[in-house]
Design an enzyme around this catalytic site. Structure first.
Site, short mmCIF file in Angstrom:
data_model
loop_
_atom_site.label_atom_id
_atom_site.label_comp_id
_atom_site.label_asym_id
_atom_site.label_seq_id
_atom_site.Cartn_x
_atom_site.Cartn_y
_atom_site.Cartn_z
N LEU A 262 0.99 -1.25 0.12
CA LEU A 262 -0.02 0.10 0.01
C LEU A 262 0.79 1.26 -0.12
CD1 LEU A 262 -2.86 -0.60 2.43
CD2 LEU A 262 -3.01 -0.51 0.17
N CYS A 272 7.54 -8.04 -14.64
CA CYS A 272 6.53 -9.14 -14.21
C CYS A 272 5.19 -8.27 -14.18
CB CYS A 272 6.56 -9.66 -12.85
SG CYS A 272 8.41 -10.61 -13.05
C1 UGA Z 1 6.62 -9.44 -8.66
C2 UGA Z 1 5.96 -10.25 -7.28
O1 UGA Z 1 5.96 -9.33 -6.14
C3 UGA Z 1 6.46 -11.83 -7.01
O2 UGA Z 1 5.80 -12.37 -6.04
C4 UGA Z 1 6.52 -12.66 -8.39
O3 UGA Z 1 7.23 -13.71 -8.26
C5 UGA Z 1 7.30 -11.58 -9.52
O4 UGA Z 1 6.78 -10.39 -9.63
C6 UGA Z 1 7.21 -12.46 -10.51
O5 UGA Z 1 6.21 -12.40 -11.41
O6 UGA Z 1 8.28 -12.95 -10.99
P1 UGA Z 1 8.75 -8.12 -8.63
O7 UGA Z 1 8.50 -7.70 -9.82
O8 UGA Z 1 10.26 -8.63 -8.12
O9 UGA Z 1 8.02 -9.35 -8.06
O10 UGA Z 1 8.36 -6.76 -7.83
P2 UGA Z 1 7.54 -6.45 -6.74
O11 UGA Z 1 8.26 -6.44 -4.98
O12 UGA Z 1 6.23 -6.98 -6.72
O13 UGA Z 1 7.43 -4.86 -7.01
C7 UGA Z 1 6.76 -4.45 -8.26
C8 UGA Z 1 6.68 -2.94 -8.49
O14 UGA Z 1 5.69 -2.45 -7.57
C9 UGA Z 1 8.05 -2.21 -8.24
O15 UGA Z 1 8.13 -1.22 -9.29
C10 UGA Z 1 7.55 -1.50 -6.76
O16 UGA Z 1 8.31 -0.32 -6.56
C11 UGA Z 1 6.08 -1.33 -7.03
N1 UGA Z 1 5.31 -1.26 -5.53
C12 UGA Z 1 5.67 -2.20 -4.73
C13 UGA Z 1 4.71 -0.09 -5.30
O17 UGA Z 1 4.55 0.89 -6.03
N2 UGA Z 1 4.15 0.01 -4.06
C14 UGA Z 1 4.17 -0.96 -3.00
O18 UGA Z 1 3.49 -0.66 -1.97
C15 UGA Z 1 4.59 -2.23 -3.67
#
Ligand code: UGA
Length: 447
Positions: A262, A272
């Site tokens: 959040l 991804c």
């Molecule tokens: C995501 C999933 O979290 C993993 O569980 C999954 O295995 C992976 O994709 C995949 O499909 O292989 P990832 O892409 O490494 O993992 O990154 P996340 O930690 O999910 O973050 C994704 C994006 O969301 C980032 O740009 C991050 O900055 C953003 N984000 C995350 C937000 O803007 N707000 C948040 O509260 C959390």
């Protein structure tokens, strides 16, 4: 080092991010693993213990696994011959100009694996694929090697936590064929592969192919939706003068909602979440169920709007014109602890600012070499101080620890004007304001 009771011979096909970490982790669990990678330079680099991407803790794991003699790499599929289990870990990027996933690599890897696959062996898909792919590949396996079988075992690792997530996943999902018809007991084989993880009490869901495939895309869609939900609230906060960070804290205390994912700001990027929600929508359309996922289009729209809003905010603070303004961009990776710049919101904003006439300097603790390679038109420097030299505004676009820990008073000495835009709601606003900075952020009240 803990050993499994029965070490197995495994192959891991595709040694990108997912495959390389999976291969080394399986060797860490005691198995004998060969990683198959068609890119010869990448295979050689991994075999020499050099990691071709940034991932905390991975180099140590890779070296340990190589030193144990249980891990090797090859560019020749013949090296996979005789493995009890073959993991397919190749990428499924977005098709150029379309929403659907490009399955070229999955098809090619499977076709080449079928040439070496032996009876009694198990093919295990880990790539994120459109629902229906596993059933189709299982038919190909059955047609060529009737005594072999296929299972789908999606991976949930996060970049930046890949080693931890692979060795200590929060769940295991096995998509298997009907036990009655299967020539190989896939659940039993996978339990053998993951013996230590299963013994840790990790929850396990054994299901059919379609459910296993959908678990992965549903999980990523839920995470994307959660982020876009809070970013939609940020838009409303901006319209009403409310504060999205406090709002997130307050609703996050409800454990049915939870505070994780959040964090309002620039939104999601990477290799991804964006492509997975689009491929999911495309697949739903093919299945005649597109209405079920039309909300994901809005999730995507909200997410993309954040980038535009960030550029507008930068223009606003720069006295309504970006022309000739010096802008420091802190962060280029799509998230901290990664050098991955695929669909990076930070780079998207940096490029828009530059195209609109600003003089942009980008920095990042890990992603600078990738930016230089793929975004040669952007001016890239190694430190935040160099980026901020004489700047009219500083934009924090990826929330690296190093940037959160900057001392606003000292850092303020290098800029021309103390204006900071916190694109990730990650800075300690009070200390920046106390050091004389004008602080602006998405979804936050102006003081
Ligand atoms: C995501 C999933 O979290 C993993 O569980 C999954 O295995 C992976 O994709 C995949 O499909 O292989 P990832 O892409 O490494 O993992 O990154 P996340 O930690 O999910 O973050 C994704 C994006 O969301 C980032 O740009 C991050 O900055 C953003 N984000 C995350 C937000 O803007 N707000 C948040 O509260 C959390």
């Amino acid at each position: 080092m803990s050993e499994t009771s029965t070490p197995l011979k495994l192959s891991v096909i595709g040694c990108g991010y997912l495959g390389a970490v999976h291969a080394a982790s399986m060797a860490e669990l005691g198995h004998e693993v060969v990683g198959i990678e068609v890119d010869v330079a990448k295979a050689e680099s991994l075999a020499a213990g050099r990691v071709p991407f940034f991932e905390p803790g991975f180099e140590e794991l890779l070296r340990r696994s190589l030193d144990s003699g249980r891990l090797s790499f090859s560019s020749d599929m013949a090296a996979a011959r005789g493995a009890a289990v073959h993991f397919v870990c190749v990428g499924t990027p977005q098709r150029r100009g379309e929403y659907a996933a490009d399955l070229t690599y999955v098809e090619a890897a499977t076709a080449s694996l079928l040439d070496v696959l032996g009876p009694g062996e198990l093919v295990v898909g880990k790539s994120t694929v459109p629902v229906g792919t596993a059933a189709r590949l299982a038919e190909q396996v059955a047609a060529r090697v009737p005594e072999a079988a296929l299972a789908w075992n999606p991976e949930f690792l996060r970049e930046g936590f890949a080693v931890q997530d692979t060795l200590h996943p929060d769940r295991l999902v096995y998509g298997v064929a009907d036990a009655a018809d299967a020539p190989v007991d896939a659940e039993k084989v996978l339990d053998g592969v993951y013996a230590r993880i299963v013994a840790d009490g990790t929850p396990k869901v054994v299901t059919d192919y379609a459910t296993a495939e959908m678990v992965k895309t549903a999980a990523n869609s839920f995470l994307a939706t959660k982020i876009s939900f809070i970013n939609a609230m940020a838009e409303l906060c901006e319209a009403t003068g409310a504060d999205v960070k406090q709002l997130a804290d307050a609703i996050g205390h409800d454990d049915r909602i939870g505070r994780k994912f959040l964090n309002a700001g620039l939104g999601f990027g990477g290799g991804c979440l964006p492509k997975d929600i689009r491929a999911f929508m495309a697949r739903a359309g093919e299945l005649g169920a597109d209405q079920a996922l039309t909300f994901l289009r809005e999730v995507d729209n909200i997410n993309m709007r954040r980038r535009i809003r960030m550029v507008e905010l930068a223009r606003q603070v720069c006295d309504d014109s970006l022309l000739g303004k010096r802008i420091a961009v802190l962060g280029a990776a799509f998230k901290p602890d990664s050098d991955d710049i695929r669909d990076s919101p930070a780079l998207n904003v940096a490029a828009q600012l530059q195209l609109q006439g600003a003089n942009v300097r980008v920095t990042d603790p890990a992603a600078v070499p990738n930016v230089r390679r793929h975004w040669a038109q952007l001016d890239c420097v190694d430190t935040p101080e160099e980026a901020a030299e004489g700047a009219d505004a500083v934009l924090l676009l990826t929330e690296w620890r190093q940037y959160k820990e900057l001392d606003p008073a000292t850092f303020g000495k290098v800029v021309r004007t103390r204006r900071v835009l916190d694109g990730r709601n990650a800075l300690d606003r009070e200390s920046w304001e106390a050091a004389g900075w004008t602080y602006r952020a998405l979804g936050r009240r102006n003081v």
